[in-house]
Every structure is written in structure tokens, then in C-alpha cells.
Design a protein around this motif. Structure first.
Motif, PDB file in Angstrom:
ATOM      1  N   VAL A   1       0.883  -1.357  -0.064  1.00 52.85           N
ATOM      2  CA  VAL A   1       0.009  -0.035   0.232  1.00 52.85           C
ATOM      3  C   VAL A   1       0.885   1.498  -0.036  1.00 52.85           C
ATOM      4  CG1 VAL A   1      -1.708   1.511   1.484  1.00 52.85           C
ATOM      5  CG2 VAL A   1      -2.074  -1.172   1.020  1.00 52.85           C
ATOM      6  N   GLN A   2       1.911   1.209   0.858  1.00 51.13           N
ATOM      7  CA  GLN A   2       2.855   2.385   0.901  1.00 51.13           C
ATOM      8  C   GLN A   2       3.555   2.547  -0.136  1.00 51.13           C
ATOM      9  OE1 GLN A   2       2.622   4.529   3.227  1.00 51.13           O
ATOM     10  NE2 GLN A   2       4.144   5.975   2.478  1.00 51.13           N
ATOM     11  N   GLU A   3       3.978   1.419  -0.939  1.00 50.89           N
ATOM     12  CA  GLU A   3       4.722   1.546  -2.298  1.00 50.89           C
ATOM     13  C   GLU A   3       4.006   2.166  -3.329  1.00 50.89           C
ATOM     14  OE1 GLU A   3       7.425  -1.887  -4.228  1.00 50.89           O
ATOM     15  OE2 GLU A   3       5.353  -2.430  -4.213  1.00 50.89           O
ATOM     16  N   VAL A   4       2.648   1.655  -3.459  1.00 46.93           N
ATOM     17  CA  VAL A   4       1.726   2.283  -4.386  1.00 46.93           C
ATOM     18  C   VAL A   4       1.630   3.794  -4.143  1.00 46.93           C
ATOM     19  CG1 VAL A   4      -0.782   2.421  -4.923  1.00 46.93           C
ATOM     20  CG2 VAL A   4       0.375   0.320  -4.773  1.00 46.93           C
ATOM     21  N   LEU A   5       1.379   4.265  -2.850  1.00 50.77           N
ATOM     22  CA  LEU A   5       1.111   5.595  -2.569  1.00 50.77           C
ATOM     23  C   LEU A   5       2.280   6.471  -2.693  1.00 50.77           C
ATOM     24  CD1 LEU A   5      -0.478   5.329   1.098  1.00 50.77           C
ATOM     25  CD2 LEU A   5      -1.637   6.172  -1.352  1.00 50.77           C
ATOM     26  N   THR A   6       3.432   6.125  -2.601  1.00 53.09           N
ATOM     27  CA  THR A   6       4.683   6.453  -3.042  1.00 53.09           C
ATOM     28  C   THR A   6       4.851   6.635  -4.349  1.00 53.09           C
ATOM     29  OG1 THR A   6       5.648   5.899  -0.996  1.00 53.09           O
ATOM     30  CG2 THR A   6       7.360   6.560  -2.646  1.00 53.09           C
ATOM     31  N   HIS A   7       4.672   5.697  -5.017  1.00 51.32           N
ATOM     32  CA  HIS A   7       4.622   5.804  -6.652  1.00 51.32           C
ATOM     33  C   HIS A   7       3.618   6.914  -7.142  1.00 51.32           C
ATOM     34  CE1 HIS A   7       7.818   2.922  -7.118  1.00 51.32           C
ATOM     35  NE2 HIS A   7       7.184   1.983  -6.843  1.00 51.32           N
TER      36      HIS A   7
END
Length: 108
Positions: free
Chosen positions: A94-100
Motif C-alpha cells: 500500500v505504501q509503495e503504491v502511495l509513494t509511486h
């Protein structure tokens, strides 16, 4: 000593070395690609380690997993206090998606 005892001793020593190597790999593992790739590598090592050490603690594994995440993901996952590697990985994705998404918006 018999030949059988010798063979058992050699195999035990070999097993200890494999266990140590897998443990070292786990301790040094860092996320370089996606969270999913990192999780697969991590779980493969855990599988091998559990063959020798079935009682390895979940707290240790979750902590180790989080410490190996990319720096931009680590803090957000750490504050979730995940009880399992599976949950920690889910938070990290989830954090990876938000960061991207955030980086994509900056570029536009």
C-alpha cells in the motif's frame, strides 16, 4: 567410528552450514525491487530457516522484514505494528503504491 556415523556427522555439519548461510542471507536481505519480489525472497529464506529452526519468532521475522524494506516505506510500515510478515508486506505494498502515485503527481 563406523562409516554411517561419519556420514551422519558430515551431513549434520553441512546442515549447520546451510542453516547459517540462510540465516546470514536473511539478516542481510534488503529490498531492491518491488515489495512483492522482496517478500518472495524473504519467505523463501524463512522456509529454509524453519526447516532447522521451526520455533523462530514471528516478532523477529516481522522486525527483520520491516528493517529490510526500502527507507521510504519502512517508517510507514513500522508504525502499523504488524503481527505477521504477511500483514507487514500488505502495508508495504500500500505504501509503495502511495509513494509511486506521489512521485507521479510531482512529475506531471
Amino acid at each position: 567410528h563406523t562409516w554411517e556415523q561419519f556420514c551422519v556427522a558430515v551431513l549434520q555439519e553441512f546442515d549447520v552450514n546451510i542453516h547459517r548461510e540462510r540465516m546470514k542471507e536473511l539478516m542481510l536481505l534488503k529490498q531492491s525491487g518491488t515489495v512483492e519480489e522482496y517478500k518472495q525472497q524473504f519467505q523463501q529464506l524463512v522456509y529454509h530457516i524453519r526447516l532447522y529452526e521451526p520455533t523462530i519468532s514471528n516478532t523477529f521475522l516481522v522486525t527483520r522484514f520491516v528493517m529490510g524494506l526500502k527507507e521510504e516505506l519502512r517508517a510507514a510500515v513500522e508504525i502499523q505494528l504488524a503481527a505477521t510478515v504477511q500483514l507487514a508486506a500488505m502495508y508495504a505494498v500500500v505504501q509503495e503504491v502511495l509513494t509511486h502515485q506521489h512521485i507521479s503527481k510531482k512529475i506531471q
